[in-house]
Design a protein around this motif. Structure first.
Motif, PDB file in Angstrom:
ATOM      1  N   UNK A  94      37.838  47.267  38.341  1.00  0.00           N
ATOM      2  CA  UNK A  94      37.066  48.344  37.719  1.00  0.00           C
ATOM      3  C   UNK A  94      36.750  48.023  36.261  1.00  0.00           C
ATOM      4  N   UNK A  95      37.743  47.521  35.510  1.00  0.00           N
ATOM      5  CA  UNK A  95      37.518  47.171  34.103  1.00  0.00           C
ATOM      6  C   UNK A  95      36.635  45.933  33.971  1.00  0.00           C
ATOM      7  N   UNK A  96      36.809  44.970  34.877  1.00  0.00           N
ATOM      8  CA  UNK A  96      35.964  43.775  34.826  1.00  0.00           C
ATOM      9  C   UNK A  96      34.494  44.143  34.975  1.00  0.00           C
ATOM     10  N   UNK A 129      45.607  47.815  26.747  1.00  0.00           N
ATOM     11  CA  UNK A 129      46.420  48.922  27.249  1.00  0.00           C
ATOM     12  C   UNK A 129      46.803  48.703  28.712  1.00  0.00           C
ATOM     13  N   UNK A 130      45.831  48.220  29.525  1.00  0.00           N
ATOM     14  CA  UNK A 130      46.096  48.060  30.961  1.00  0.00           C
ATOM     15  C   UNK A 130      47.048  46.902  31.250  1.00  0.00           C
ATOM     16  N   UNK A 131      46.928  45.805  30.493  1.00  0.00           N
ATOM     17  CA  UNK A 131      47.703  44.600  30.795  1.00  0.00           C
ATOM     18  C   UNK A 131      48.994  44.499  29.993  1.00  0.00           C
ATOM     19  N   UNK A 132      49.050  45.173  28.829  1.00  0.00           N
ATOM     20  CA  UNK A 132      50.212  45.025  27.950  1.00  0.00           C
ATOM     21  C   UNK A 132      50.250  43.675  27.264  1.00  0.00           C
ATOM     22  N   UNK A 149      31.754  36.008  36.983  1.00  0.00           N
ATOM     23  CA  UNK A 149      32.421  37.286  37.204  1.00  0.00           C
ATOM     24  C   UNK A 149      32.223  37.753  38.647  1.00  0.00           C
ATOM     25  N   UNK A 150      30.997  37.657  39.153  1.00  0.00           N
ATOM     26  CA  UNK A 150      30.726  38.030  40.547  1.00  0.00           C
ATOM     27  C   UNK A 150      31.559  37.190  41.506  1.00  0.00           C
ATOM     28  N   UNK A 151      31.614  35.892  41.223  1.00  0.00           N
ATOM     29  CA  UNK A 151      32.358  34.991  42.098  1.00  0.00           C
ATOM     30  C   UNK A 151      33.856  35.300  42.052  1.00  0.00           C
ATOM     31  N   UNK A 152      34.371  35.565  40.878  1.00  0.00           N
ATOM     32  CA  UNK A 152      35.805  35.837  40.736  1.00  0.00           C
ATOM     33  C   UNK A 152      36.199  37.128  41.436  1.00  0.00           C
ATOM     34  N   UNK A 153      35.363  38.175  41.306  1.00  0.00           N
ATOM     35  CA  UNK A 153      35.673  39.455  41.948  1.00  0.00           C
ATOM     36  C   UNK A 153      35.633  39.312  43.464  1.00  0.00           C
ATOM     37  N   UNK A 154      34.636  38.571  43.968  1.00  0.00           N
ATOM     38  CA  UNK A 154      34.529  38.364  45.424  1.00  0.00           C
ATOM     39  C   UNK A 154      35.754  37.615  45.945  1.00  0.00           C
ATOM     40  N   UNK A 155      36.177  36.564  45.221  1.00  0.00           N
ATOM     41  CA  UNK A 155      37.336  35.793  45.667  1.00  0.00           C
ATOM     42  C   UNK A 155      38.598  36.647  45.617  1.00  0.00           C
ATOM     43  N   UNK A 156      38.715  37.467  44.594  1.00  0.00           N
ATOM     44  CA  UNK A 156      39.894  38.327  44.479  1.00  0.00           C
ATOM     45  C   UNK A 156      39.918  39.358  45.593  1.00  0.00           C
ATOM     46  N   UNK A 157      38.732  39.888  45.952  1.00  0.00           N
ATOM     47  CA  UNK A 157      38.658  40.903  46.987  1.00  0.00           C
ATOM     48  C   UNK A 157      39.003  40.356  48.361  1.00  0.00           C
ATOM     49  N   UNK A 158      38.609  39.100  48.622  1.00  0.00           N
ATOM     50  CA  UNK A 158      38.805  38.553  49.966  1.00  0.00           C
ATOM     51  C   UNK A 158      40.059  37.703  50.089  1.00  0.00           C
ATOM     52  N   UNK A 159      40.858  37.613  49.008  1.00  0.00           N
ATOM     53  CA  UNK A 159      42.098  36.851  49.097  1.00  0.00           C
ATOM     54  C   UNK A 159      43.193  37.729  49.688  1.00  0.00           C
TER      55      UNK A 159
END
Length: 579
Positions: A94-96, A129-132, A149-159
């Motif tokens: 969401x923040x990304x 604040x979110x990560x400390x 960014x698009x590629x990283x979010x997609x990889x994170x979502x499907x991992x």
């Protein structure tokens, strides 16, 4: 007063601050252009940097250099860095997406963040604040930032980082249960829908739809399990779940398609319907195949909206379209569409059926299976196990007063003979064959055992086709090709001086410089001259020569026309046609 001092004073009076003020002072953007970009970015709820680049007012490189110089922040080329998925997951998706920032790497308690606008302090504070973690910014080019960014979010979502056997649901039970209809309902309860395997499979299917994929491949190997999507005809890997979950993923897919999850020794075929909204549903045709290390599963995505695009969207040249429409309007005869698997034959046939689908026309189809649901058309799924073959379905159709008959594929002599008799007795017949081009289709029917005179008097039109990737309109670029190379490719001498050749570049809107596909067609009418060649025992070469004399374009010529129109590249046409 110096020129720089005047710029500073004017930009301050104009209400600009931060990076916008610096860009105006440095002369990267004029003041009016900056105000326009800020206003448009506010209306579109996007970054002013993205708006500046989209409008052509400034380049991503110039903005990044100005930002790094002004604020003493290092500048990094993202192409030189491999983004670490574990680091990306430190910040929520969401923040990304909200702030358009990319976590690059972590050193102890410090997080290094790729940004296009280092003055966005609100984003930095929220991520702290979110990560400390302490956050340090690195300037990157905006266009590259969005792509990575698009590629990283997609990889994170499907991992699937932490999927074990203790996730609160008994996944083992899926592997040994039966394949009856009640099981599909049983596993759709809320508690099971929260299972990691279910979430992963659903996510992959939704991503495939969103990215316009035509197929999803789930592939088990000895030490690897991968998921690939076929986008614009090319396979791309999108995820690598743990290999020990191969059986559970296969079981989930088989449950969704009502297959026998206990049977892993023989291939099975099924179907899944995914409802996206009240008005739109996507069908998946599923095929399983036992391999050395588990079942490979392929989902073919069937989107009915593709058949409603209309003939103008398919890429026919004007004379080819006119021929197709002319023969669709005839009350009898046979239209054959040929090409390899995945060449768009089904869409061409369904486009024709959509044109013919009127209140006064009785249309029946026999398919294996019916890929697209078309209201107003009587569709039959072939089932060889119970004796419902193509031939049996055709015989039944002919007893029900049809006007138009479609046979999914002519595979044997019996089906071919019945279809040809139907075409000779007042019915319009549409079907497909697997051949390389239009002339070879006629000789293929003869090889099956169909009499030459029956072919000459029943087949009226043959369409051979391929699909070529379409160049992205946002980033395609002119390429310099020597005249000698153009002649070798087959271009006419008269075309070469004014010819503009485009090639792929790649941007955030496309895949490797291509977006979508366009059809290449060889549309051959069976004329009297071609009919005589068939009946006198001529071969495919003789038929091709006669077709060429009559002005029929082969697939290569159709591809060259698409290159001349700037739709695709020479490399792409060379990959789908024979020189």
């Amino acid at each position: 007063m110096s020129e720089n001092a005047s710029l500073v004073l004017n930009s301050t009076r104009s209400g600009l601050g931060g990076l916008p003020q610096r860009l105006v002072q440095d002369g990267v953007v004029d003041e009016s252009g900056m105000h326009a970009a800020l206003q448009a970015a506010s209306e579109k709820r996007t970054s002013f940097v993205t708006q500046l680049i989209a409008s052509g007012a400034a380049t991503a490189r110039d903005i990044a250099l100005a930002a790094a110089s002004e604020y003493g922040v290092p500048l990094l080329d993202l192409n030189a860095l491999t983004v670490d998925l574990d680091t990306v997951k430190v910040v929520s998706d969401k923040l990304l997406a909200k702030h358009r920032v990319l976590p690059l790497f972590k050193r102890g308690k410090r997080l290094f963040l790729g940004v296009a606008d280092p003055t966005n302090l609100h984003a930095i504070d929220e991520i702290k604040f979110q990560t400390g973690l302490a956050v340090e910014t690195i300037v990157v080019e905006d266009d590259k930032l969005q792509r990575y960014l698009d590629k990283a979010i997609e990889q994170a979502d499907t991992s699937m980082p932490n999927l074990g056997d203790d996730e609160g649901v008994d996944l083992e039970a899926l592997e040994v249960s039966g394949g009856d209809d009640d099981l599909g309902d049983a596993v759709s309860r809320d508690d099971v829908e929260d299972a990691p395997i279910v979430r992963f499979v659903n996510k992959v299917m939704l991503d495939a739809i969103r990215r316009g994929a035509s197929d999803i491949h789930f592939e088990p190997y000895e030490k690897l399990y991968r998921v690939r999507l076929r986008m614009d005809g090319v396979l791309k890997e999108v995820a690598q779940p743990p290999v020990q979950l191969a059986g559970k993923i296969a079981a989930r897919l088989k449950v969704m398609s009502r297959l026998d999850i206990a049977e892993r020794r023989v291939p099975q075929d099924g179907r899944i319907k995914m409802r996206l909204s009240k008005t739109r549903a996507i069908d998946f045709r599923m095929s399983t195949c036992p391999t050395l290390f588990g079942e490979k599963i392929v989902l073919r995505i069937l989107d009915a909206s593709q058949a409603m695009l209309g003939i103008d969207a398919l890429g026919y040249e004007s004379q080819q379209k006119d021929l197709y429409m002319k023969h669709l309007a005839k009350p009898q005869g046979m239209i054959l569409v040929t090409g390899p698997t995945g060449s768009g034959k089904t869409v061409s046939l369904y486009t024709g059926l959509h044109i013919l689908n009127k209140e006064d026309t009785n249309i029946s189809t026999a398919e294996d299976p019916a890929e697209i649901n078309l209201p107003g058309v009587n569709q039959v799924n072939v089932n060889n196990k119970v004796g419902l073959t193509f031939a049996a379905a055709l015989r039944s159709f002919l007893r029900q007063d049809p006007d138009v008959v479609m046979v999914g594929e002519i595979r044997d002599l019996e089906t071919a003979e019945i279809a040809i008799k139907a075409a000779q007795t007042g019915h319009l017949v549409l079907s497909t064959l697997h051949t390389n081009d239009a002339p070879q289709t006629l000789t293929r029917l003869i090889d099956m055992g169909v009499k030459p005179y029956a072919i000459a008097t029943s087949v009226s039109l043959i369409i051979a086709q391929r699909l070529a990737r379409r160049l992205c309109g946002s980033c395609k670029t002119l390429v310099d090709v020597p005249p000698e190379a153009l002649r070798k490719e087959g271009f006419q001498e008269a075309d070469i001086p004014n010819l503009k050749i485009y090639g792929p570049k790649g941007c955030q809107n496309c895949t490797d410089g291509y977006k979508g596909r366009v059809g290449l067609y060889q549309v051959m009418e069976v004329t009297e001259a071609i009919g005589r060649i068939i009946m006198t025992g001529g071969n495919a070469i003789d038929i091709a020569d006669q077709a060429g004399k009559e002005g029929v374009w082969d697939l290569r010529r159709a591809g060259l026309e698409k290159i001349k129109a700037g739709m695709t590249s020479i490399a792409e046409i060379n990959s789908v046609t024979i020189e």
